[in-house]
Scaffold this active site. Structure first.
Site, short mmCIF file in Angstrom:
data_model
loop_
_atom_site.label_atom_id
_atom_site.label_comp_id
_atom_site.label_asym_id
_atom_site.label_seq_id
_atom_site.Cartn_x
_atom_site.Cartn_y
_atom_site.Cartn_z
N PRO A 199 0.82 -1.21 0.00
CA PRO A 199 0.00 0.00 0.00
C PRO A 199 0.86 1.26 0.00
O PRO A 199 1.84 1.37 0.74
CB PRO A 199 -0.80 -0.12 1.30
CG PRO A 199 -0.85 -1.59 1.58
CD PRO A 199 0.45 -2.14 1.08
N LEU A 200 0.48 2.23 -0.85
CA LEU A 200 1.26 3.46 -0.96
C LEU A 200 1.32 4.22 0.35
O LEU A 200 2.31 4.89 0.65
CB LEU A 200 0.66 4.35 -2.06
CG LEU A 200 0.96 3.94 -3.51
CD1 LEU A 200 0.23 4.85 -4.47
CD2 LEU A 200 2.45 3.98 -3.77
N CYS A 201 0.26 4.10 1.16
CA CYS A 201 0.27 4.82 2.44
C CYS A 201 1.38 4.31 3.35
O CYS A 201 2.01 5.07 4.09
CB CYS A 201 -1.08 4.71 3.13
SG CYS A 201 -1.60 3.02 3.49
N THR A 202 1.63 3.00 3.29
CA THR A 202 2.72 2.43 4.08
C THR A 202 4.06 2.94 3.60
O THR A 202 4.93 3.32 4.39
CB THR A 202 2.70 0.89 4.00
OG1 THR A 202 1.48 0.41 4.55
CG2 THR A 202 3.87 0.28 4.76
N THR B 286 4.33 6.91 4.46
CA THR B 286 4.24 7.47 5.82
C THR B 286 4.90 6.61 6.90
O THR B 286 5.59 7.15 7.77
CB THR B 286 2.76 7.68 6.21
OG1 THR B 286 2.07 6.43 6.13
CG2 THR B 286 2.11 8.68 5.26
#
Length: 448
Positions: free
Chosen positions: A222-225, A228
């Site tokens: 996941p791009l959020c992982t 961030t």
């Protein structure tokens, strides 16, 4: 058979008498001569002429080996010990310490040297009658005239992208008025305890692009992982690969075989890892993550290399049926994780293959989804696996990921619903600058 052959040119005797160096009479080749001088249980009497013809074929054929890594080292050794005298090998990599545990042609003193040159010199020293010409560089740097020189091409690659490129190149070379333009492609690959060997006759049998759905794209983080809260060194590398490269070098097409590009990703990932106090980022790991390399096992490499060289021997000599005859099995799978087990099957040629087919592929789209959602899905679609796709119809451009000017002008289309820009039954094409020879043709079908 291979274990009985000795280096040519080395003084030796048999029963006290010096050996002749004639490949057709020397006792040194007695096992191969015995095999090729008579009909076998599976030979076709109308196609196979025992004796001098197959012996001369194997001595005079020119073979290209792509890759001098784990598989390539085994393949070069097997070919030289099977009687092949004219071999070329191409590889752009240099030897790393991590290679030494399984790439047996290399020694510690060779670290930092080109794999192709060291491998060629090692085999020629042990088998002086065999001439191996090394080429240090990318396969993409060679033109069609280069590949036209060879009778058979054998791939020992760790990259799906490189396989797709050489496959498309060999297919495009085929001229129906020139039988010599058809170059059999033997491809070997390993994934841990699993492996495959396949034979492709371009335009005649199923090609690598036809079989692309057998190579499932890796699961996306996941791009959020990545953006961030990275927790693993692999997350830092993926961040450099997917996010930072786009921010700082988006006008440059990432080449996963270019050491300068890998070094940039490695150094960027190191800085990211330090920021989040994550240890373990290495250059080798960076290569592995970016190229999706699965750790190799020496025994699997040996088995698959033997299968590839066995097919080359059969194709050149016609001494036995080989994989890839149209309408017959062309794919061999080895599954060593559950047992020592192999099986073969025929992978069917696809009429809608973007490389060797001529029909568009039907695709069902949700009319309420956006073009951007479809573009993102192309990286994980088994038949596509394109990271920077360009889309167009016959009349207009839908979206271009590169160059920057076209990307900016077509970017608004990403937010539009597909029904607004594509009619049902309309044809559109997708390609990727990384694979200019591969063009996916789709016909729109609407569904939910």
């Amino acid at each position: 058979m291979a274990a009985t052959l000795q280096p040519e040119g080395v003084a030796r005797t048999l029963n006290g008498h010096p050996e002749s160096e004639d490949s057709t009479t020397s006792p040194r080749w007695s096992h191969m001569n015995r095999l090729l001088s008579r009909q076998g249980a599976y030979t076709d009497p109308d196609e196979y002429e025992p004796g001098a013809t197959p012996l001369n074929n194997i001595s005079n054929s020119r073979i290209l080996v792509i890759g001098a890594g784990g598989l390539g080292c085994e393949i070069l050794k097997n070919l030289a010990l099977s009687g092949f005298r004219h071999i070329d090998v191409i590889d752009m990599d240099t030897i790393d310490v991590s290679n030494l545990n399984r790439q047996f042609l290399f020694r510690e003193k060779d670290v930092g040297s080109p794999k192709a040159s060291v491998a060629a010199n090692f085999v020629m020293k042990r088998c002086p009658g065999c001439t191996i010409t090394p080429h240090v560089g990318k396969i993409q740097d060679k033109d069609e005239d280069f590949y036209m020189q060879f009778n058979v091409v054998i791939c020992g690659l760790d990259s799906i992208e490189a396989r797709r490129w050489i496959n498309a190149t060999l297919v495009s070379m085929v001229d129906m008025d020139n039988p010599d333009s058809l170059k059999p492609l033997i491809d070997g690959g390993t994934e841990g305890f699993k492996g495959q060997a396949r034979v492709i006759f371009p335009t005649m049998t199923s090609c690598i692009e036809c079989q692309l759905d057998m190579h499932a794209p890796r699961a996306a983080v996941p791009l959020c992982t990545l953006a961030t809260i990275p927790r693993q060194p692999q997350h830092c590398i993926e961040w450099a690969h997917i996010i930072k490269w786009e921010e700082e070098r988006k006008d440059i097409i990432l080449d996963t075989d270019d050491p300068e590009h890998i070094t940039w990703l490695y150094q960027t990932a190191i800085q990211r890892a330090k920021q989040f106090k994550i240890e373990g980022v290495t250059y080798s790991m960076t290569q592995g993550v970016v190229k999706n390399i699965i750790p190799a096992i020496a025994s699997t490499n040996a088995i698959i290399a033997a299968a590839c060289c066995n097919e080359a021997f059969k194709i050149v000599t016609s001494s036995a049926p080989f994989l890839g005859n149209p309408g017959q099995n062309n794919y061999m799978l080895y599954t060593g994780d559950s047992s020592v087990y192999t099986y073969t099957f025929e992978h069917q040629k696809k009429d809608d293959c973007p490389v060797c087919g001529n029909l568009p592929k039907g695709i069902t789209l949700d009319p309420e989804s956006t073009l951007g959602e479809f573009v993102e899905s192309l990286a994980e679609r088994p038949e596509a696996q394109l990271k920077k796709p360009n889309l167009r119809t016959e009349e207009r451009s839908l979206y271009y990921s590169t160059p920057a000017g076209l990307e900016e002008s077509t970017r608004p289309n990403l937010k539009r619903k597909v029904r607004e820009i594509l009619a049902e039954g309309e044809e559109f094409v997708v390609n990727d600058p990384s694979f200019p020879e591969v063009t996916l043709k789709y016909v729109v079908r609407y569904g939910t």
